[in-house]
Design an enzyme around this catalytic site. Structure first.
Site, mmCIF file in Angstrom:
data_model
loop_
_atom_site.group_PDB
_atom_site.id
_atom_site.type_symbol
_atom_site.label_atom_id
_atom_site.label_comp_id
_atom_site.label_asym_id
_atom_site.label_seq_id
_atom_site.Cartn_x
_atom_site.Cartn_y
_atom_site.Cartn_z
ATOM 1 N N MET A 271 0.946 -1.156 0.060
ATOM 2 C CA MET A 271 -0.064 0.035 0.003
ATOM 3 C C MET A 271 0.918 1.183 -0.057
ATOM 4 O O MET A 271 1.763 1.346 0.900
ATOM 5 C CB MET A 271 -0.726 -0.117 1.109
ATOM 6 N N GLU A 272 0.238 2.212 -0.899
ATOM 7 C CA GLU A 272 1.361 3.230 -1.206
ATOM 8 C C GLU A 272 1.262 4.472 -0.324
ATOM 9 O O GLU A 272 1.260 5.647 -0.844
ATOM 10 C CB GLU A 272 1.016 3.728 -2.684
ATOM 11 N N ASN A 273 0.908 4.257 0.981
ATOM 12 C CA ASN A 273 0.768 5.242 1.971
ATOM 13 C C ASN A 273 1.942 6.545 1.812
ATOM 14 O O ASN A 273 3.153 5.875 1.720
ATOM 15 C CB ASN A 273 0.896 4.942 3.392
ATOM 16 N N GLU A 306 4.592 0.693 -6.002
ATOM 17 C CA GLU A 306 4.433 1.627 -4.767
ATOM 18 C C GLU A 306 4.995 2.928 -5.069
ATOM 19 O O GLU A 306 4.150 4.108 -4.878
ATOM 20 C CB GLU A 306 4.595 0.858 -3.811
#
Ligand SMILES: [Zn+2]
Length: 839
Positions: A271-273, A306
């Protein structure tokens, strides 16, 4: 994100657009080792475009209280009403707020969730952690917020927790204050404007790799204690791909630091937070001594995917979930493109063909959807995380790049990112930027690919007319099976590139046209071409149906095609056979000339077709037919193993090692060849004693094949190997092989473990493995029906569709009726489309 989709049913509902957050401060008190709840306060600075007495924002599964609104130096009390159907709360005020600025303060509390969403509990051994996973719409389960992608704000996070915990978030730490009773308060710097789904928090005992710097950006890998030796490769991937991404966008990395965090329980792949990217451990931590080439490529691709999001998604964000492809199609395409640039010897575009093939197969179904898909509810948003949005989207991006030329395309992308940095976009913004850069109108060609479901089959017929070679091309929608929607006759403008064989062997050139009508004529010239391949480098998202003579020419000239084209040719011919558009004999004749193929990925594609034929056709045939079929496979492909043997020669290259692995899988698994099946047990036993006895690339096929004939003793050894594994990949290998046994008693044990001890992130994949296993399939389906209620409580919402996607492994019309009836009675809100597709 790297995932497939699922969640809850909601009525269409959007927040008002005249109330927007600008700055958000979130304080959380959490200590996962001690308590499974958390408390917090949030302060939201707002801009109101018009006067109002009510402010609505998202909050769900949280207790929210003490609403205060500060306006013009005065504090007003707000009354909170809950609207669970919309997952919102409303703050009602006794007087009207004027247009302008206001500040909302709320207190809230909640429980660390068990389902890998929102702020959730995770464990590794005795240690307990809290992590976030907020895409698509779970920020509202973490703190009260304006949980829509256009509601960008600067976030300032602070956390009170035990002093031994590490706390990570999107921004660097501004200050840490020691508190009483062994606690501390960590305050982060404010972020640049972010959408809520990109906010991140990790709390628990974590360790970091060394820091590598790219320009001003420090890059680190974070992990649970003791795994530092596994961080080197991911760190190198991050550094190498980030450098290339900065060059591509001609814009520096947009955040202050880059943390890549290996999370012990994770729903998605990654997940590309912004500034704090989260990964499954298998996709980040590898041991260079035991990792396979396929695992390394996957880590590099996911890391780069990502990081591409830091520009495409984080800095420039889609305005709404209907344009999710603007994030995901681009990140997917970019990852293959950048990693290919970094490691040309890995031939990433060959790998990509397998994903493209899966997307073509899904998109051939009546119940597919367009890349651009209207979204009203969180469920519908979540359903869009699929092969169409990612892999079909990436294929279309690649087709457009190939059509416009790489340089013009890159100029367009740079223009688009600069123009919309920190903002939100719709597809038209991209078309405008690309059209200006390429000096031609992009939208008329691209729209059909984005807005229509499905794709065409391009039929090519070669003829000689008045001394010239002519290709008569026709297109129609390619539909699997006879039940397709045939009433409408959609057309696609096809940016066509053909490879035309020249006068001499090995010589060829490319021809380009945009084919718009149902029928087109392509005039080639006066010399008859030696061959024509109707999709050069497989850059177009369509199937090609060459006429019989063209197919014969191609079979005779395989060496003149690129490996990607050979793979495309074999896959297209197989798809045509499966759809009943060409006889299976044509495919088998073509396949038989692939016996000398050296490119492992081409063999993987053939292996997939053979495995299907084996499972769905040969399994139901008489002994003589089955033996003839298996004899054909051994005769054509056995030479690979005879030539290579089981042990790599000194200095042998990696493609050759991978070819050996594919050959063993094809010959052992599909052909059931004794030269493989009679020795894998012994090879596996030796491997269990000493991992050095097998080339790492062989570990997967050998472990899986050994399981088939394996007894309770081997099962116990796999269990132990999975529990004590030295790397996440090894753990995964032995865990999933528990679904490959054929002994019914052992399979029953695996199913029972799915209800209890198997971690939530792995359990759906183990069920998938058992549905693929002919010896386990029927019992697993019965088990799913009987235990659905209990399994549903364990399924992470986004992974339940993986199981539904595998149900077509069940083969009879009785199964079809059962699946249909079962999901009518047990609807899965985010699996609605998946069930239709499976049926
Ligand atoms: Zn993504």
């Amino acid at each position: 994100m790297q995932t497939r989709g699922a969640a809850r049913t909601l009525r269409p509902h959007r927040l008002a657009t005249d109330v927007r957050p600008t700055n958000v401060a979130v304080h959380i008190e959490v200590d996962p080792q001690k308590r499974d709840d958390f408390v917090g306060e949030v302060t939201i600075e707002l801009v109101l475009d018009a006067p109002r007495r009510m402010i609505e924002l998202h909050a769900d599964d949280l207790k929210v209280e003490g609403a205060q609104v500060e306006v013009g130096g005065r504090n007003l009390h707000g009354r909170i009403t809950k609207h669970p159907a919309f997952e919102t709360i409303r703050i009602q005020l006794s007087e009207r707020l004027p247009a302008g600025r206001a500040t909302v303060r709320l207190g809230f509390s909640g429980k660390l969730r068990p389902d890998l969403r929102g702020l959730y509990a995770s464990r590794s051994g005795r240690r307990r952690y809290a992590f976030t996973q907020l895409e698509a719409t779970d920020a509202r389960r973490f703190f009260p917020c304006f949980d829509e992608p256009t509601m960008k704000a600067r976030f300032t996070m602070s956390v009170t927790t035990s002093q031994r915990n590490t706390v990570l978030s999107n921004a660097p730490i501004a200050r840490t204050k020691k508190l009483s009773r062994g606690r501390k308060q960590v305050t982060f710097r404010p972020t640049p404007p972010l959408a809520t789904y990109l906010v991140a928090l990790a709390v628990g005992e974590l360790e970091a790799s060394k820091t590598l710097k790219l320009g001003q950006t420090p890059i680190r890998i974070w992990h649970v204690p003791g795994k530092r030796p596994l961080t080197g490769f991911a760190l190198e991937c991050a550094h190498e791909t980030l450098r290339r991404l900065e060059a591509y966008f001609d814009l520096p990395y947009p955040y202050e630091k880059l943390d890549l965090v290996a999370v012990p329980d994770f729903e998605a792949g990654a997940m590309e937070n912004a500034g704090a990217v989260f990964f499954r451990e298998t996709l980040l931590l590898v041991d260079p001594k035991t990792v396979t080439l396929a695992e390394k490529k996957r880590v590099a691709e996911v890391v780069c995917h990502e990081l591409a999001h830091m520009w495409y998604g984080d800095l420039v964000t889609m305005a709404w979930w209907d344009d999710l492809w603007l994030n995901e199609a681009f990140a997917t395409w970019m990852a293959f493109s950048i990693v290919d640039d970094w490691k040309p010897e890995w031939k990433m575009w060959l790998d990509f063909q397998h994903y493209r093939g899966a997307a073509l197969n899904l998109d051939a179904l009546a119940h597919t959807h367009p890349i651009y898909m209207p979204v009203r509810t969180p469920d519908e948003a979540t359903e869009n995380f699929d092969l169409i949005t990612y892999e079909k989207g990436a294929s279309v991006v690649r087709m457009v790049e190939n059509w416009l030329g790489a340089a013009a395309f890159r100029r367009g992308v740079r223009r688009y990112v600069r123009a919309h940095a920190e903002g939100n976009t719709v597809a038209a913004d991209l078309w405008t930027a690309l059209s200006r850069a390429a000096k031609q109108e992009v939208e008329p060609v691209v729209r059909a690919w984005i807005e229509q479901p499905g794709f065409p089959v391009l039929s090519l017929r070669h003829s000689r007319e008045r001394g010239k070679s002519v290709l008569n091309a026709s297109q129609e929608r390619f539909v699997a099976g006879a039940r397709g929607p045939r009433r409408d006759r959609p057309r696609w403008p096809i940016p066509w590139v053909g490879r035309i064989g020249g006068a001499r062997k090995g010589q060829s050139k490319l021809e380009r046209r945009v084919l718009t009508g149902a029928r087109s004529r392509i005039t080639l010239g006066s010399n008859a071409p030696r061959f024509v391949h109707g999709n050069a480098e497989a850059s177009g998202f369509y199937r090609t149906h060459h006429d019989a003579a063209m197919l014969r020419d191609l079979a005779a000239e395989l060496r003149s095609l690129s490996a990607v084209e050979r793979l495309c040719l074999a896959s297209d011919q197989w798809a045509l056979a499966r759809a009943g558009r060409a006889p299976i004999e044509d495919f088998l004749e073509l396949a038989s000339v692939f016996g000398e193929e050296l490119e492992p990925d081409v063999l993987v594609a053939l292996r997939g077709a053979f495995a299907f034929a084996n499972d769905q056709l040969a399994a139901n045939a008489d002994d003589a037919t089955r033996n003839a079929w298996r004899g054909f496979l051994v005769e054509r492909f056995g030479e690979h193993l005879l030539e290579l043997g089981w042990r790599p020669a000194d200095g042998e290259d990696e493609p050759t090692r991978v070819r050996r692995a594919v050959a063993i899988s094809l010959l052992g698994d599909v052909a059931g060849w004794e030269a493989v099946t009679e020795v894998v047990g012994e090879k596996c036993a030796a491997y269990l004693d000493d991992r050095g006895t097998l080339d790492p690339n062989l570990a997967d096929p050998v472990v899986s094949l050994a399981a088939r004939a394996g007894d309770a003793r081997l099962y116990a050894r796999f269990e132990k190997a999975f529990q004590r594994a030295a790397t996440p990949q090894e753990r995964r290998r032995f865990l999933f092989a528990l679904g490959d046994f054929h002994d019914p008693k052992l399979l029953a044990r695996t199913r029972k473990a799915c209800l209890e001890s198997i971690p939530v992130q792995d359990m759906p994949f183990l069920l998938v493995r058992m549905l693929h296993n002919p010896a386990a399939r029927e019992e697993t389906w019965t088990f799913l029906q009987k235990r659905w209620r209990r399994l549903s409580r364990r399924f992470p919402p986004a992974l339940v569709t993986r199981v539904i996607d595998t149900l077509p492994e069940l083969q009879t019309t009785r199964h079809r009726r059962e699946v249909s009836a079962f999901f009518r009675q047990n609807p899965v809100p985010t699996g609605r489309r998946a069930v239709q597709q499976a049926l």
